[in-house]
Design a protein around this motif. Structure first.
Motif, short mmCIF file in Angstrom:
data_model
loop_
_atom_site.label_atom_id
_atom_site.label_comp_id
_atom_site.label_asym_id
_atom_site.label_seq_id
_atom_site.Cartn_x
_atom_site.Cartn_y
_atom_site.Cartn_z
N TYR D 260 59.89 40.51 -29.15
CA TYR D 260 60.66 40.03 -28.00
C TYR D 260 59.76 39.84 -26.78
CZ TYR D 260 64.50 40.46 -24.51
OH TYR D 260 65.40 40.28 -23.50
N ARG D 261 58.86 40.81 -26.57
CA ARG D 261 58.01 40.73 -25.38
C ARG D 261 56.75 39.90 -25.61
NH1 ARG D 261 56.69 46.42 -22.77
NH2 ARG D 261 55.53 45.02 -21.40
N VAL D 262 56.09 40.12 -26.76
CA VAL D 262 54.78 39.52 -27.00
C VAL D 262 54.91 38.27 -27.87
CG1 VAL D 262 52.50 39.90 -28.02
CG2 VAL D 262 53.62 41.73 -26.70
N GLY D 263 55.66 38.39 -28.95
CA GLY D 263 55.86 37.22 -29.78
C GLY D 263 54.66 36.85 -30.63
N LEU D 264 53.87 37.85 -31.03
CA LEU D 264 52.74 37.60 -31.93
C LEU D 264 52.75 38.64 -33.03
CD1 LEU D 264 49.75 36.98 -29.46
CD2 LEU D 264 51.02 35.27 -30.76
N PRO D 265 52.25 38.30 -34.22
CA PRO D 265 52.00 39.33 -35.21
C PRO D 265 51.02 40.35 -34.64
CG PRO D 265 51.78 37.14 -36.18
CD PRO D 265 51.87 36.96 -34.68
N GLY D 266 51.33 41.63 -34.75
CA GLY D 266 50.45 42.65 -34.19
C GLY D 266 50.52 43.92 -34.98
N LYS D 267 49.51 44.76 -34.81
CA LYS D 267 49.53 46.09 -35.45
C LYS D 267 48.88 47.08 -34.51
CE LYS D 267 50.34 49.17 -38.47
NZ LYS D 267 50.77 49.95 -37.30
N SER D 268 49.59 48.16 -34.27
CA SER D 268 49.10 49.17 -33.34
C SER D 268 48.64 50.43 -34.09
CB SER D 268 50.22 49.54 -32.36
OG SER D 268 51.33 50.05 -33.08
N GLY D 269 47.89 51.26 -33.38
CA GLY D 269 47.46 52.55 -33.91
C GLY D 269 47.61 53.61 -32.83
N VAL D 270 47.75 54.88 -33.24
CA VAL D 270 47.95 55.93 -32.24
C VAL D 270 46.68 56.25 -31.46
CG1 VAL D 270 49.92 57.03 -33.35
CG2 VAL D 270 47.60 57.79 -33.91
N VAL D 298 50.77 51.70 -23.94
CA VAL D 298 51.54 51.13 -22.83
C VAL D 298 50.79 49.94 -22.22
CG1 VAL D 298 52.49 51.56 -20.54
CG2 VAL D 298 52.65 53.33 -22.31
N ALA D 299 49.54 50.15 -21.87
CA ALA D 299 48.77 49.08 -21.24
C ALA D 299 48.46 47.98 -22.25
CB ALA D 299 47.48 49.64 -20.65
N GLY D 300 48.32 48.36 -23.52
CA GLY D 300 48.04 47.36 -24.55
C GLY D 300 49.18 46.37 -24.70
N VAL D 301 50.41 46.87 -24.78
CA VAL D 301 51.56 45.97 -24.90
C VAL D 301 51.69 45.12 -23.64
CG1 VAL D 301 54.07 45.83 -25.15
CG2 VAL D 301 52.78 47.49 -26.51
N ALA D 302 51.50 45.76 -22.49
CA ALA D 302 51.61 45.01 -21.23
C ALA D 302 50.58 43.89 -21.17
CB ALA D 302 51.44 45.97 -20.04
N ALA D 303 49.36 44.16 -21.61
CA ALA D 303 48.30 43.15 -21.57
C ALA D 303 48.61 41.99 -22.52
CB ALA D 303 46.95 43.79 -21.92
N LEU D 304 49.13 42.30 -23.69
CA LEU D 304 49.46 41.22 -24.63
C LEU D 304 50.65 40.42 -24.12
CD1 LEU D 304 48.98 43.18 -27.97
CD2 LEU D 304 47.55 41.30 -27.12
N ASP D 305 51.59 41.09 -23.48
CA ASP D 305 52.73 40.41 -22.86
C ASP D 305 52.22 39.41 -21.82
OD1 ASP D 305 55.04 39.72 -21.45
OD2 ASP D 305 55.77 41.76 -21.27
N ARG D 306 51.30 39.85 -20.96
CA ARG D 306 50.72 38.94 -19.97
C ARG D 306 49.98 37.79 -20.65
NH1 ARG D 306 53.10 37.99 -16.56
NH2 ARG D 306 51.42 37.07 -15.33
N PHE D 307 49.26 38.10 -21.71
CA PHE D 307 48.48 37.06 -22.40
C PHE D 307 49.37 35.93 -22.89
CE2 PHE D 307 46.68 35.12 -26.19
CZ PHE D 307 45.40 34.77 -25.77
N THR D 308 50.48 36.29 -23.57
CA THR D 308 51.32 35.21 -24.11
C THR D 308 52.05 34.49 -22.99
OG1 THR D 308 53.10 36.78 -24.58
CG2 THR D 308 51.60 36.27 -26.37
N THR D 309 52.36 35.19 -21.92
CA THR D 309 53.02 34.53 -20.79
C THR D 309 52.06 33.55 -20.11
OG1 THR D 309 54.44 36.44 -20.45
CG2 THR D 309 54.23 34.92 -18.61
N LEU D 310 50.82 34.01 -19.89
CA LEU D 310 49.85 33.16 -19.20
C LEU D 310 49.42 31.96 -20.03
CD1 LEU D 310 47.58 35.89 -17.55
CD2 LEU D 310 49.11 34.29 -16.36
N THR D 311 49.28 32.16 -21.33
CA THR D 311 48.72 31.09 -22.17
C THR D 311 49.77 30.31 -22.93
OG1 THR D 311 48.51 32.53 -24.08
CG2 THR D 311 46.64 32.48 -22.56
N GLY D 312 50.97 30.84 -23.01
CA GLY D 312 51.98 30.19 -23.85
C GLY D 312 51.70 30.32 -25.33
#
Lengths: 316, 316, 316, 316
Positions: D260-270, D298-312
């Motif tokens: 919903y926020r990022v819209g990309l395939p992703g995988k996170s780790g603890v 937290v900052a990782g999701v926020a940064a990816l959110d900004r990335f997709t917003t800025l670049t489309g």
């Protein structure tokens, strides 16, 4: 219709022998129904037509019928004795580590354990028995040996022994119990290393004993906590408490049905045995390997049902 | 220590009056603990310091202490009587529609209902009581009226009545019971329209009665199925079966704990009442509105605990 | 192998018509597999061999094959439009009442609702759609009418209408949805009376529309929130968000499998329809009544799978 | 507002460097929020204010900002590579042993595993990753070594290595994973001895790598299966499938929210890292140790959110 005075407030002077013989006759077609447990070869090989039943009076007099002197694999029946032995040592502190409520559908066992932070619902589901064994191991350094010594003393049968083939088979099929133990360990509710605990647990379940042995060994629960030698294992209140847990949790997901049909505190094992207690009066053990779909001996439950109907010796 | 001979096999000729008075003294600090049910205003308004207790002997002699003649909201206690009334009419066919096993954690109630195809675990959880009420409604056309008539007859108190304000409050807060009823209806396990069923169900729960009334009304379970007028409602076996279900399922998710502490078949309600049965001997009702976190009266459980300790009248 | 340039970054000037015809040929054996939904007669009567597919470009050009102009029962497909219509009015406040995470196994739907305090996991499971409908009803006073008006406007088909026979059938079989609505109401997550809500909900599901109608009506999701008339329904971000929810939650418990095979945001209904979105490029609707065991059209999924393979128009 | 042409159909010739720098500025206050994983000391000791982000183009050009060359503990990010390595060897047969559906609430993980006979829902929950590791171990005899070799080759960084202290810490805290492995073994869904499997599993998770390393190593998923050296690891379809599973299952119980926020395939780790894929365009890795309550940076999701917003560059 009752062949003994039908009221627990008027105990009979009659012996139990004719009752047992009548039961054996009446349910003669039942042994052979159900199926022996088949998850390990030693249990699967049992002849489902075997049937034995014994009653022990408070003074140690034993009556029996059928294969009542034939040793069989006690399995989960030993959970009662392990609970008593730990409760005698630890007292109510035990109840911070295991509950005493029925567990409901077995399907929910794991989710319940997760929901309740690794505290199993009661001492008679596998998770709970693992906790009790773990705590007895911590207190004695030899949980299985402590149990065996107790069973020998109460039954007067020094030949009782572990069946190491069965214990080895259980270990080889022990992934689910290992999962439970590790899962509870992740909540800090297991003290000993899981492999040590599993060894102790499977050794206990492997003990072979007869209906006569087990009816005698259960006597302390009818004698309100007093052992065969007159010494006290449990307080009167603790003995009553174990009876209560047997009634509400002793027969897997059929505890309600067992209470409804039999009306006595009881504990079954997948070897086909069931022990039962008439508080203040006598103890019973019945054995027949064919199990119903909830893991209780078909002929065993039927025989106990007949017993309480014929004698009126139900707690209700 | 026991002020009555401590063994159910030797019933005393003493009256229960001094026992009740001693209990009231000993637990004097307990009423007021816990919190009254607060989901409807009429219950929340109860003074948690109220306390009453009554014992009825088989012949209808009643002893009491405290607020034992004060009517209170019976709530789930009526589930016992509805069960008996339907079982008397329907017999074992009932058990195809409701089970008799403990339900485990309340968290699992819905998933269990789903897993078991709309068949509730036992007649004392709400889902099960809805099924029993539905079936009694089908058989009588007036489940709540049938219940009220029965309670009046057994207690000898013709003034017993529905509390329509409470029933209306329950209806206004009835979404969860409506959800259960519709859910079971989706499995075909409800016969009547859901709104009809809910009306009948909430009317039953709304009946106000005193400890004396309820101790007397429960008498048929101690008399092995015989009503106050000597007529038979249930067979001996059916009476025993209801006692068994009360012991294993009668106190929400605390049935194991109640059996462990009290050791009697019992049924509690969120109005703060608890009924209990000493088979063949007497019946009890205790009331105090403060509930523990599992919905049982704090002072009620404590008083019954003292009763079985003082008299030895436990089933174990 | 691709008959269109296989990369979404290079949109083709070719029309979709030959793609649709090739798909219809390739999967000619698939329609007829699976089984139509059978819980209401109107759906069960559908001929499972029917198959239609339509693609709408951003400008409203539509291509079609087979029964693409034949109206069918939209069922859960309408959940997408109701979500969009409420989100347009309410914005992010909606997300306090419904989540946007996949729901996992349907077995867990009720326990999850209980565990998460009456907040459904996402707007496309029935519980979530009930919440969205309830909120749209509160905001418009006529949720179903608002939806119908929107579908007519976007598709340009003024004949779209409710099928009141189907709505009545749904109501008659509506116990499970009634259970969900009452259950959420018990947590305070439903505003309107449950019967009002269910009427609105079943009316929405009853709308009949064709592949052409639905492909056109879905266009706003490919146009980043812009309606057919050029007006904005949703912000670019909101349109993207609905696409994301369709991809992760749009096909019952097969969302992962649908993403894996098709790779497009999609939403299916038990009438056999599926809508799908190629953001910035086109929208699709396919229909064939035979369902797989997870409730998705067998031929519909197969046709969309072929479409993304042939055109490369997957989001991955 | 977009600093790159805002449409994935018109890729820019601009470099990503200014985008990354703008993101780092815009979210400067975010690193430090959330909490590092604290179940093992090595992770708990991380400074939550660290932040790095890298983008790798298909040709291996890498852009970065902040701590983008600083190695961190990859943890669950490696599950993507292990999946790819096994899928490349085993193909679709893998899917008989692990599903590809979202798992819903983590609370249900064990009950779902039980309900679905020991088949985990997807390869990215721990149970599923254990199965994939077990299968890769069977096929290679050295699952962890195979993974390490692959990561070195794709990143071009020969210094990548296991962190044996972290692996030992994981083992010491590994009861829950041991429980999962034994539980699945009880269903026959684990081939190797549980201790061997756990060693391999924890070694994989222990690998330390930087954002630059991981963005490069993920490149094959943006290149539709082609490795850095031009060889093919996966078919185009398999690469698409792994992207689909990342989108629906890659971020624990926040996959819907991430889509919903990022819209990309992703995988996170603890460890605080997240990898993401823009198919056909580029790959990203972001790292910041502070986690939200669902285990994602937290900052990782926020940064990816900004990335997709800025670049489309979202897939929706």
């Amino acid at each position: 219709m009752a062949i003994m005075p039908g009221n627990s407030s008027q105990p009979s002077s009659l012996t139990f022998q004719p009752v047992l013989e009548r039961i054996a006759t009446e349910i003669a077609q039942t042994p052979g129904r159900g199926r022996p447990a088949d998850y390990i070869p030693a249990l699967a090989a049992c002849d489902p037509r075997r049937f034995g039943m014994a009653v022990a009076e408070l003074d140690g007099t034993v009556y029996g019928v059928g294969d009542w002197r034939q040793p069989f694999s006690t399995q989960s029946i030993t959970k009662v004795f392990t609970l008593a032995l730990d409760l005698a040592r630890e007292g109510d502190a035990l109840w911070e580590h295991v509950g005493r409520e029925p567990s409901g559908n077995p399907f929910n066992s794991l989710v319940q354990l997760e929901y309740e932070n690794g505290i199993p619902r009661n001492p008679f589901i596998n998770a709970g028995a693992l906790v009790v064994t773990d705590r007895l191991q911590t207190r004695t350094g030899d949980a299985a040996g402590t149990l065996l010594e107790f069973l020998r003393a109460e039954s007067g049968n020094e030949r009782l022994a572990f069946d190491r083939d069965i214990a080895a088979s259980e270990t080889a099929n022990g992934d689910r119990n290992a999962a439970l133990a590790h899962f509870m360990a992740s909540y800090g509710n297991i003290d000993n290393p899981v492999p040590v605990l599993l060894d102790q647990y499977f050794l206990q379940c492997s003990i072979a004993a007869s209906c006569a042995d087990l009816a005698l060994a259960t006597g302390f629960l009818a004698r309100h906590g007093i052992r065969a030698d007159g010494g006290r294992l449990l307080s009167r209140s603790q003995a009553k408490q174990i009876n209560a847990i047997m009634l509400t949790c002793g027969t897997y997901d059929a505890a309600g049905d067992f209470a409804y049909r039999v009306g006595l505190p009881g504990k079954s094992g997948v070897g086909g045995g069931i022990i039962a207690v008439v508080p203040g009066r006598c103890t019973l053990c019945v054995w027949s390997p064919g199990l119903d779909d909830r893991g209780n001996s078909v002929a065993g439950v039927a025989a106990l049902d007949r017993f309480t109907t014929l004698t009126g010796l139900s707690v209700f």
